[in-house]
Design an enzyme around this catalytic site. Structure first.
Site, PDB file in Angstrom:
ATOM      1  N   ASP A 133       0.843  -1.193   0.000  1.00  0.00           N
ATOM      2  CA  ASP A 133       0.000   0.000   0.000  1.00  0.00           C
ATOM      3  C   ASP A 133       0.880   1.245   0.000  1.00  0.00           C
ATOM      4  OD1 ASP A 133      -2.476   1.247  -0.108  1.00  0.00           O
ATOM      5  OD2 ASP A 133      -2.570   1.499   2.067  1.00  0.00           O
ATOM      6  N   HIS A 140      -4.497  13.715   0.925  1.00  0.00           N
ATOM      7  CA  HIS A 140      -4.672  12.865   2.110  1.00  0.00           C
ATOM      8  C   HIS A 140      -3.447  12.967   3.014  1.00  0.00           C
ATOM      9  CE1 HIS A 140      -5.582   9.303   4.560  1.00  0.00           C
ATOM     10  NE2 HIS A 140      -4.372   8.852   4.281  1.00  0.00           N
ATOM     11  N   ARG A 149       0.963  17.093  12.843  1.00  0.00           N
ATOM     12  CA  ARG A 149       2.091  18.037  12.745  1.00  0.00           C
ATOM     13  C   ARG A 149       1.631  19.281  11.994  1.00  0.00           C
ATOM     14  NH1 ARG A 149       3.752  13.224  10.837  1.00  0.00           N
ATOM     15  NH2 ARG A 149       3.428  14.047   8.746  1.00  0.00           N
ATOM     16  N   GLU A 205     -10.609   3.600   3.601  1.00  0.00           N
ATOM     17  CA  GLU A 205      -9.725   4.422   2.768  1.00  0.00           C
ATOM     18  C   GLU A 205     -10.072   4.160   1.303  1.00  0.00           C
ATOM     19  OE1 GLU A 205      -5.580   3.887   3.870  1.00  0.00           O
ATOM     20  OE2 GLU A 205      -5.824   5.307   5.538  1.00  0.00           O
ATOM     21  N   GLU A 207      -9.217   3.962  -2.304  1.00  0.00           N
ATOM     22  CA  GLU A 207      -7.961   3.804  -3.045  1.00  0.00           C
ATOM     23  C   GLU A 207      -8.196   3.151  -4.401  1.00  0.00           C
ATOM     24  OE1 GLU A 207      -4.624   2.256  -0.906  1.00  0.00           O
ATOM     25  OE2 GLU A 207      -5.322   3.033   1.037  1.00  0.00           O
ATOM     26  N   ASP A 239      -8.884   0.138   1.945  1.00  0.00           N
ATOM     27  CA  ASP A 239      -7.879  -0.214   2.956  1.00  0.00           C
ATOM     28  C   ASP A 239      -8.460   0.108   4.333  1.00  0.00           C
ATOM     29  OD1 ASP A 239      -5.542  -0.684   4.366  1.00  0.00           O
ATOM     30  OD2 ASP A 239      -4.681   1.274   3.888  1.00  0.00           O
ATOM     31  N   ARG A 243      -8.092   3.172  13.362  1.00  0.00           N
ATOM     32  CA  ARG A 243      -7.288   4.373  13.644  1.00  0.00           C
ATOM     33  C   ARG A 243      -6.729   4.411  15.057  1.00  0.00           C
ATOM     34  NH1 ARG A 243      -6.054   5.566   8.614  1.00  0.00           N
ATOM     35  NH2 ARG A 243      -7.860   6.172   7.368  1.00  0.00           N
ATOM     36  N   GLN A 246      -3.886   2.012  15.109  1.00  0.00           N
ATOM     37  CA  GLN A 246      -2.812   2.595  14.301  1.00  0.00           C
ATOM     38  C   GLN A 246      -2.031   3.649  15.099  1.00  0.00           C
ATOM     39  OE1 GLN A 246      -4.346   4.286  10.673  1.00  0.00           O
ATOM     40  NE2 GLN A 246      -2.338   4.699   9.800  1.00  0.00           N
ATOM     41  N   LYS A 259      -4.171  -2.429   9.987  1.00  0.00           N
ATOM     42  CA  LYS A 259      -4.490  -2.572   8.568  1.00  0.00           C
ATOM     43  C   LYS A 259      -4.620  -4.027   8.128  1.00  0.00           C
ATOM     44  CE  LYS A 259      -3.541   1.869   7.358  1.00  0.00           C
ATOM     45  NZ  LYS A 259      -4.348   2.743   6.502  1.00  0.00           N
ATOM     46  N   THR A 263      -8.652  -6.033   3.627  1.00  0.00           N
ATOM     47  CA  THR A 263      -8.517  -5.088   2.519  1.00  0.00           C
ATOM     48  C   THR A 263      -9.475  -5.579   1.442  1.00  0.00           C
ATOM     49  OG1 THR A 263      -6.160  -4.805   3.034  1.00  0.00           O
ATOM     50  CG2 THR A 263      -6.914  -4.055   0.855  1.00  0.00           C
ATOM     51  N   THR A 366      -4.852   6.567   0.056  1.00  0.00           N
ATOM     52  CA  THR A 366      -6.138   7.255   0.028  1.00  0.00           C
ATOM     53  C   THR A 366      -6.093   8.424  -0.943  1.00  0.00           C
ATOM     54  OG1 THR A 366      -6.313   6.700   2.355  1.00  0.00           O
ATOM     55  CG2 THR A 366      -7.903   8.286   1.499  1.00  0.00           C
ATOM     56  N   GLU A 380     -10.009  12.097   7.957  1.00  0.00           N
ATOM     57  CA  GLU A 380      -9.894  13.454   7.432  1.00  0.00           C
ATOM     58  C   GLU A 380     -11.198  14.241   7.581  1.00  0.00           C
ATOM     59  OE1 GLU A 380      -7.731  13.303   3.386  1.00  0.00           O
ATOM     60  OE2 GLU A 380      -8.273  11.269   3.916  1.00  0.00           O
TER      61      GLU A 380
END
Ligand code: MN
Length: 433
Positions: A133, A140, A149, A205, A207, A239, A243, A246, A259, A263, A366, A380
């Protein structure tokens, strides 16, 4: 490129938004109680390649390719060089076009040749040897980076390296396979020790999936100029992402249990040949971005290596299903949001000598767009769960609840050419066990 006005004697193909004569995607299907075997979607039918071969409908290269695609998985077909794939495509178009000489013979075979798609089960199109992936959806990457950040959403490597991780092939599943809410370790807010339990922040996600065609020898990288020849076709890929798992586990080596539980992919492989009219120049990089390093830069790839595929995510909740409501669209995006081309992903993946094999699967990452209605994950759209979405029926979501069904759809449009579609990739969330 197939002539845009070419029509089929299979009536349901003409004007079909996904599967007109210009598409002809391949997949693995089974009749009720039957064995999985290879077929081609045309309108609301599936052309059974085994029946077609038995009736002597193919010759030469087309027969070789039909044979390779007629078994219980498409790996032998993916291994073929692109000219053989093209020979099968051209033979199918000759057989199925309006005025075909073979129409009477094919019509006489009835449902043994052209099976009603609604009666069939669809299976994974290939045995997936390896699944990788990527993270090439730059909007994204920026949206997610900004949550963690705010001052440096994109890390310094992003515009040099097509970032990716090796995923889990054994839990790649076909559209329609229910997805069980996973367990994992999480660090709940305010806790100083993790707990083990069901994921509380389950996400999707949106994709693009890429099916790898011919592979390479270990130690012999695929050059960027040849890399496009190693893509057999595309599909949709969800995917699924835990969260909360993760967030606790991902440093320093990246996604693991967050993950690897599921899938989902759509069952039809839309071939590189069918996508030819929807190839575009790779969108120019913004001023100030570095040029790709030479091993990732090829003029032809930059001029034609992007794909223009419209992508959608829809949600069908348990309450919506109970009230007979249609799925609600959560986002519309495009494969033009890829910062790297598929050829660049293939060239980079093999650049250190890694061996790619027919039936390997890539996820793009994504594919969110720049607009608020174009985001391909709940992480998001809810700003990491801080802002709930309100659906048209009044329900709210920060992350997925049990009974939610996520539906991905994709279609290609261009002026003066019939649309072709990738079909759907669906998955229903089951409660944790
Ligand atoms: Mn992903």
């Amino acid at each position: 490129m197939t002539h845009p006005s070419l029509t089929s004697w299979v009536g349901s193909a003409n004007g079909h938004p996904d599967f007109p004569l210009q598409n002809l995607p391949l997949g693995i299907f089974s009749r009720p109680g039957g064995q999985p075997c290879g077929g081609v979607a045309i309108g609301d039918r599936i052309l059974d390649l085994t029946t077609a071969l038995g009736a002597g409908l193919f010759r030469g290269d087309a027969a070789i390719a039909a044979e390779a695609a007629s078994g219980e998985c498409l790996n032998p077909f993916f291994a073929l060089p692109p000219p053989l794939r093209l020979a099968l495509r051209q033979a199918l178009q000759t057989l199925l076009r309006q005025g075909s000489e073979q129409q009477p013979a094919m019509t006489a075979l009835g449902d043994t040749l052209l099976v009603p798609r609604a009666d069939c089960d669809l299976h994974l199109p290939a045995r997936v040897g390896d699944y990788t992936d990527f993270y090439v959806g730059i909007h994204h990457a920026r949206n997610v980076g900004a949550l963690f950040r705010p001052d440096q959403p994109l890390l310094p490597n992003y515009k040099y390296v097509p970032v990716g991780y090796h995923g889990r092939a054994s839990t790649v599943c076909v559209s329609g396979t229910p997805v069980r809410r996973p367990h994992g370790q999480t660090l709940p807010p305010g806790h100083d020790r993790p707990i083990f339990g069901p994921c509380q922040r389950l996400d999707y996600e949106l994709e693009l999936g890429v099916w790898i065609g011919p592979g390479n020898v270990m130690g012999e990288p695929i050059a960027i100029a040849e890399a496009g020849q190693h893509m057999a076709g595309v599909c949709l890929l969800n995917d699924w992402s835990a969260r909360d798992v993760q967030a606790w586990e991902y440093q320093p080596l990246g996604p693991f249990l967050a993950k690897n539980f599921a899938t989902s992919v759509s069952p039809w492989v839309v071939t590189a040949e069918a996508l030819a009219p929807f190839r575009r120049a790779q969108p120019p990089r913004p001023d100030g971005d570095p040029q790709p390093l030479p091993y990732l830069l090829d003029a032809t790839d930059q001029a034609t290596g992007a794909l223009d595929i419209r992508l959608e995510v829809l949600l069908l909740t348990q309450a919506m299903r109970a009230h007979g409501l249609a799925p609600e669209r959560l986002a519309v995006s495009s494969t033009l949001n890829m910062y790297w081309t598929i050829a660049q992903l293939i060239a980079h993946h093999s650049a250190g000598g890694c061996r790619l094999q027919p039936g390997d699967l890539f996820g793009s990452g994504t594919l969110s767009g720049a607009q608020p209605d174009a985001v391909g994950s709940l992480l998001e759209s809810t700003l990491g769960g801080q802002r709930a979405l309100t659906l048209a029926n009044g329900e709210q979501r920060t992350f997925l609840l049990d009974g939610d069904e996520v539906i991905l759809r994709a279609r290609c449009y261009c002026e003066g050419y019939p649309s072709i579609g990738l079909g759907e990739c669906r998955g229903l969330v089951l409660p944790a066990r």
